[in-house]
Design a protein around this motif. Structure first.
Motif, PDB file in Angstrom:
ATOM      1  N   GLY A   1      -6.743  -4.526   2.270  1.00 23.04           N
ATOM      2  CA  GLY A   1      -7.905  -3.668   2.453  1.00 23.04           C
ATOM      3  C   GLY A   1      -9.137  -4.158   1.717  1.00 23.04           C
ATOM      4  O   GLY A   1     -10.262  -3.724   2.012  1.00 23.04           O
TER       5      GLY A   1
ATOM      6  N   ASP B   1      -9.842  -1.551   6.986  1.00 23.07           N
ATOM      7  CA  ASP B   1      -8.526  -1.004   7.299  1.00 23.07           C
ATOM      8  C   ASP B   1      -7.439  -1.929   6.758  1.00 23.07           C
ATOM      9  O   ASP B   1      -7.439  -3.129   7.045  1.00 23.07           O
ATOM     10  CB  ASP B   1      -8.351  -0.845   8.811  1.00 23.07           C
ATOM     11  CG  ASP B   1      -9.196   0.277   9.387  1.00 23.07           C
ATOM     12  OD1 ASP B   1      -9.807   1.011   8.602  1.00 23.07           O
ATOM     13  OD2 ASP B   1      -9.238   0.407  10.622  1.00 23.07           O
TER      14      ASP B   1
ATOM     15  N   ASN C   1      -1.437   7.568   2.249  1.00 22.25           N
ATOM     16  CA  ASN C   1      -2.472   7.197   3.214  1.00 22.25           C
ATOM     17  C   ASN C   1      -3.737   7.968   2.869  1.00 22.25           C
ATOM     18  O   ASN C   1      -3.732   9.201   2.870  1.00 22.25           O
ATOM     19  CB  ASN C   1      -2.016   7.518   4.640  1.00 22.25           C
ATOM     20  CG  ASN C   1      -2.945   6.919   5.689  1.00 22.25           C
ATOM     21  OD1 ASN C   1      -4.128   6.723   5.454  1.00 22.25           O
ATOM     22  ND2 ASN C   1      -2.394   6.632   6.859  1.00 22.25           N
TER      23      ASN C   1
ATOM     24  N   ALA D   1      -6.235   8.470   4.558  1.00 21.70           N
ATOM     25  CA  ALA D   1      -6.679   9.306   5.672  1.00 21.70           C
ATOM     26  C   ALA D   1      -6.131  10.727   5.560  1.00 21.70           C
ATOM     27  O   ALA D   1      -6.747  11.675   6.045  1.00 21.70           O
ATOM     28  CB  ALA D   1      -6.247   8.690   7.002  1.00 21.70           C
TER      29      ALA D   1
ATOM     30  N   SER E   1      -2.152   2.975   2.173  1.00 22.23           N
ATOM     31  CA  SER E   1      -2.965   2.689   3.357  1.00 22.23           C
ATOM     32  C   SER E   1      -4.373   3.236   3.161  1.00 22.23           C
ATOM     33  O   SER E   1      -4.556   4.339   2.644  1.00 22.23           O
ATOM     34  CB  SER E   1      -2.341   3.325   4.606  1.00 22.23           C
ATOM     35  OG  SER E   1      -1.076   2.765   4.870  1.00 22.23           O
TER      36      SER E   1
ATOM     37  N   GLN F   1      -8.692   3.134   4.807  1.00 20.81           N
ATOM     38  CA  GLN F   1      -9.512   2.919   5.967  1.00 20.81           C
ATOM     39  C   GLN F   1     -10.891   2.372   5.572  1.00 20.81           C
ATOM     40  O   GLN F   1     -11.338   2.543   4.440  1.00 20.81           O
ATOM     41  CB  GLN F   1      -9.676   4.228   6.757  1.00 20.81           C
ATOM     42  CG  GLN F   1      -8.380   4.732   7.382  1.00 20.81           C
ATOM     43  CD  GLN F   1      -7.372   5.248   6.353  1.00 20.81           C
ATOM     44  OE1 GLN F   1      -7.749   5.975   5.426  1.00 20.81           O
ATOM     45  NE2 GLN F   1      -6.114   4.867   6.488  1.00 20.81           N
ATOM     46  N   THR F   2     -11.558   1.748   6.533  1.00 22.18           N
ATOM     47  CA  THR F   2     -12.843   1.098   6.290  1.00 22.18           C
ATOM     48  C   THR F   2     -13.859   2.058   5.672  1.00 22.18           C
ATOM     49  O   THR F   2     -13.991   3.213   6.093  1.00 22.18           O
ATOM     50  CB  THR F   2     -13.407   0.542   7.606  1.00 22.18           C
ATOM     51  OG1 THR F   2     -12.505  -0.450   8.116  1.00 22.18           O
ATOM     52  CG2 THR F   2     -14.768  -0.102   7.393  1.00 22.18           C
TER      53      THR F   2
END
Length: 257
Positions: free
Chosen positions: A169, A198, A218, A220, A235, A237-238
């Motif tokens: 990432g 991501d 995550n 998200a 995990s 995200q951008t």
């Protein structure tokens, strides 16, 4: 059912036959994410944690210093911070929208209160004081509007010189791909404006995998978690994030700009 406060369910529409859609209800005030799926007519309501920052003797008495000292969420309404409190040991709390606004700071009813537990107030709030020098966790409960101090059993936690964020990432898993964090208070690390794509990340010591943390979470789903030694990749995200990590508790947070 009118007034239904379920956090998930099926959506209805008012029809020409007189069948009416009733009003749902959110039972408790707070911050929420509401997801509506118009393919299968379902909804989901999820409470999310707000952000609170510590200002005081330990991080410093400015909004810029407070921004480095995020309370780690335990739930949507409970937050904590673990570090060594020494010197004056006093603090107040700012919400994310009130950084720098003293009139809106949270604290205690009596300035200088060093009780183990007491009420949180945000009108004419005084400074909260840690009961004594040492490693403590202060826990804030915004449902009960209280704070509590807990002294750590281990008063000599392992010291680390370098902690970094690493992973696909932020550029890769190589030996020199770490984004180095700054220790802003004892055992609490911070990195501002980290550019992320991501992928996945972990936290580790001295550019090595000997000591590392993750929890398979995550971002998200929620912006915070609690890493364990050798745990799964996180995990992400951008976006651009301020990143926080505590090497005693393993707690982390990625606050997106």
């Amino acid at each position: 059912i009118d007034g239904d406060d379920a956090l998930s369910g099926h959506l209805l529409t008012t029809t020409s036959k007189g069948e009416g859609a009733k009003a749902a209800k959110i039972a408790k005030a707070g911050d929420y994410i509401l997801k509506i799926n118009m393919m299968d007519y379902t909804y989901e309501i999820k409470a999310v944690a707000s952000e609170y920052y510590m200002v005081g003797n330990v991080p410093g008495w400015t909004a810029e210093a407070a921004k480095t000292a995020l309370f780690y969420p335990q739930s949507a309404k409970v937050f904590s911070y673990t570090t060594k409190f020494e010197g004056a040991r006093n603090l107040k709390i700012w919400g994310k929208d009130d950084l720098g606004t003293w009139a809106n700071a949270y604290g205690c009813a009596v300035d200088g209160d060093n009780s183990v537990s007491s009420s949180l107030v945000n009108s004419n709030a005084g400074a909260i004081v840690c009961p004594e020098e040492g490693f403590y966790t202060i826990t804030l409960d915004f449902s009960a509007m209280t704070y509590t101090w807990t002294k750590l059993d281990n008063q000599a936690p392992v010291e680390y010189n370098v902690i970094g964020i690493i992973g696909s990432g932020i550029g890769g898993w190589g030996d020199n791909d770490d984004v180095i964090m700054t220790q802003v208070t004892s055992h609490n690390w911070y990195a501002a404006n980290v550019n992320v794509v991501d992928g996945a990340v972990k936290f580790r010591v001295d550019h090595s995998w000997t000591t590392n943390w993750g929890d398979g979470g995550n971002i998200a789903d929620q912006y915070y978690g609690k890493g364990v030694s050798g745990g799964g990749d996180i995990s992400i995200q951008t976006g651009v994030y301020d990143v926080y990590f505590n090497d005693i508790t393993g707690e982390y947070a990625f606050v997106k700009h």
